[in-house]
Enzyme design. Structure first.
Site, PDB file in Angstrom:
ATOM      1  CB  CYS A  73       1.863  -0.764  13.721  1.00 41.60           C
ATOM      2  SG  CYS A  73       2.166  -0.534  12.171  1.00 41.60           S
ATOM      3  CB  CYS A 112       6.351  -5.095   9.236  1.00 40.61           C
ATOM      4  SG  CYS A 112       7.733  -3.975   9.933  1.00 40.61           S
ATOM      5  CB  CYS A 119       0.200   7.261  11.054  1.00 36.91           C
ATOM      6  SG  CYS A 119       1.787   6.658  11.755  1.00 36.91           S
ATOM      7  CB  CYS A 128       5.231  -1.600  16.250  1.00 37.04           C
ATOM      8  SG  CYS A 128       6.892  -1.401  15.834  1.00 37.04           S
ATOM      9  CD  GLU A 135      -3.051  -1.051   1.952  1.00 36.39           C
ATOM     10  OE1 GLU A 135      -4.259  -1.162   1.860  1.00 36.39           O
ATOM     11  OE2 GLU A 135      -2.593  -0.645   3.262  1.00 36.39           O
ATOM     12  CB  CYS A 175       3.294   7.725   3.157  1.00 32.15           C
ATOM     13  SG  CYS A 175       3.815   6.470   4.273  1.00 32.15           S
TER      14      CYS A 175
END
Length: 401
Positions: A144, A137, A376, A141, A117, A130
């Protein structure tokens, strides 16, 4: 929210496997031209022409390269493409933010095309793109959404650059481009994309060489021509790679901090167990080029009852003393299944007041694109990590080629 279109998934075998020149470096272009039979004494000139058409004019079709002989254009078209990643879906937020789900070309017909994305955030006089550096990943986290998706693979330099090319196509950021029919939110300024942030999916410093190559192309004055001052790399704190990023890329960092105590940061940002706050902040202080004119950015997501007390604001100020920096306070953006809540606005303002009174610029980031899950911490694709059987199949195919 507007969904402009969605393209259904396809098998990897249905996608062209010709390599794309869009995203290649100069040496790679020279090698491609040699493969196409361009004589050595013409290769430098032809590479310069391709470079200009691809990165300064945004060409997507070899037949548009009017200063190159038709015979060479036909030969290039037979061997290569100028394709970008495919847009699998496009959404436009009520606030003008645009999110693209991009489908990448498979490395061979048996591979399921991975997806990433990319988000465009327009403002009246600027536009921020962005971009992602990995499919998925590894950092996990806890606040997230991307962290709930396992790492599939690193992006190539061409795939990172390809996100910029796609975005420039879609918002009309090439010379003489008409732009999209739906111009909601797109600035009237000459350049529609003015800033790039590596804050999408993945940890950029875990894909160092590809990110470095992509940054080089993005900031090349004869290519995409973005100023290094307008390109920011976000990291959760891969301490051994931070100094190299400053020396070899010359960009400024945004540090995903989010906590002022090791025990809490261990939970929120698990890489802290490997590189705790003392080591991270020492690396920040030693970052090449750091000055009042080139400040470090610290990102701090505001989690209700977790990290948002006035005492923590005071400790944040103490920890960052002596580091030329800006502190972005980010209201938490919820996603399905999360256990966290966004801090109350009054509490965010109390926190910001402590930081501002200490002399730090401390803007509260206005959430953008929440209604399309583009804010975010909300990015995630449906790509899945390859199973062992699939990896064995890939290895067998690679061996046979």
């Amino acid at each position: 929210m507007t969904t402009l279109f969605e393209n259904p998934p396809v098998d990897g075998a249905a996608l062209a496997l010709k390599p794309s020149l869009a995203g290649m470096s100069r040496p790679e272009l020279m090698a491609a031209l040699a493969e196409a039979g361009v004589p050595a004494n013409q290769a430098k000139m032809r590479a310069a022409q391709l470079w200009n058409w691809t990165y300064a004019r945004g060409a997507t079709d070899f037949m548009a390269l009017t200063n190159i002989a038709k015979s060479l254009r036909v030969e290039l078209d037979a061997r290569f493409t100028l394709a970008r990643p495919e847009i699998a879906a496009e959404q436009i937020s009520e606030d003008g933010t645009r999110k693209w789900l991009l489908r990448l070309a498979p490395s061979h017909p048996a591979e399921r095309p991975p997806e990433i994305e990319t988000v465009y955030i327009p403002e009246p006089d600027r536009g921020t793109l962005c971009i992602s550096s990995q499919v998925g990943c590894t950092l996990n986290c806890s606040f997230c959404h991307t962290g709930t998706q396992r790492l599939v693979r690193n992006l190539t330099a061409a795939e990172i650059v390809g996100q910029i090319l796609v975005a420039r196509d879609r918002v009309g950021d090439w010379p003489d481009a008409d732009g999209p029919t739906d111009r909601h939110g797109i600035p009237e300024s000459e350049r529609k994309i003015t800033n790039i942030v590596l804050m999408g999916m993945g940890e950029p410093l875990y894909n160092f060489e590809n990110v470095k190559a992509a940054v080089g192309l993005a900031t090349d004055a004869d290519a995409l021509s973005f100023s290094k001052r307008r390109l920011t790399l976000s990291t959760s704190g891969v301490v051994p790679m931070m100094h190299r990023a400053g020396e070899e890329m010359g960009v400024m960092l945004a540090i995903s901090l989010h906590a002022v105590r090791d025990d809490l940061r261990d939970e929120l940002v698990p890489i802290n167990r490997k590189y705790p706050l003392k080591e991270l902040l020492a690396a920040c202080r030693a970052y090449p080029g750091l000055s009042n004119a080139r400040r470090m950015t610290f990102e701090y997501v505001m989690l209700k009852g977790v990290n948002d007390s006035v005492a923590e604001a005071k400790e944040l100020v103490r920890l960052l003393k002596g580091i030329p920096s800006k502190i972005n306070l980010i209201p938490f953006n919820p996603w399905p299944g999360t256990a966290y809540e966004c801090s109350d606005w009054a509490q965010i303002e109390r926190f910001a007041d402590v930081v501002n009174r200490a002399g730090y610029a401390s803007p509260i980031r206005t959430p953008r694109g929440r209604d399309i899950m583009a804010a975010c911490g909300q990015l995630k694709s449906a790509s899945e990590k390859l199973r062992a059987s699939a990896r064995r199949g890939e290895a067998a195919i690679d061996a046979a080629v």
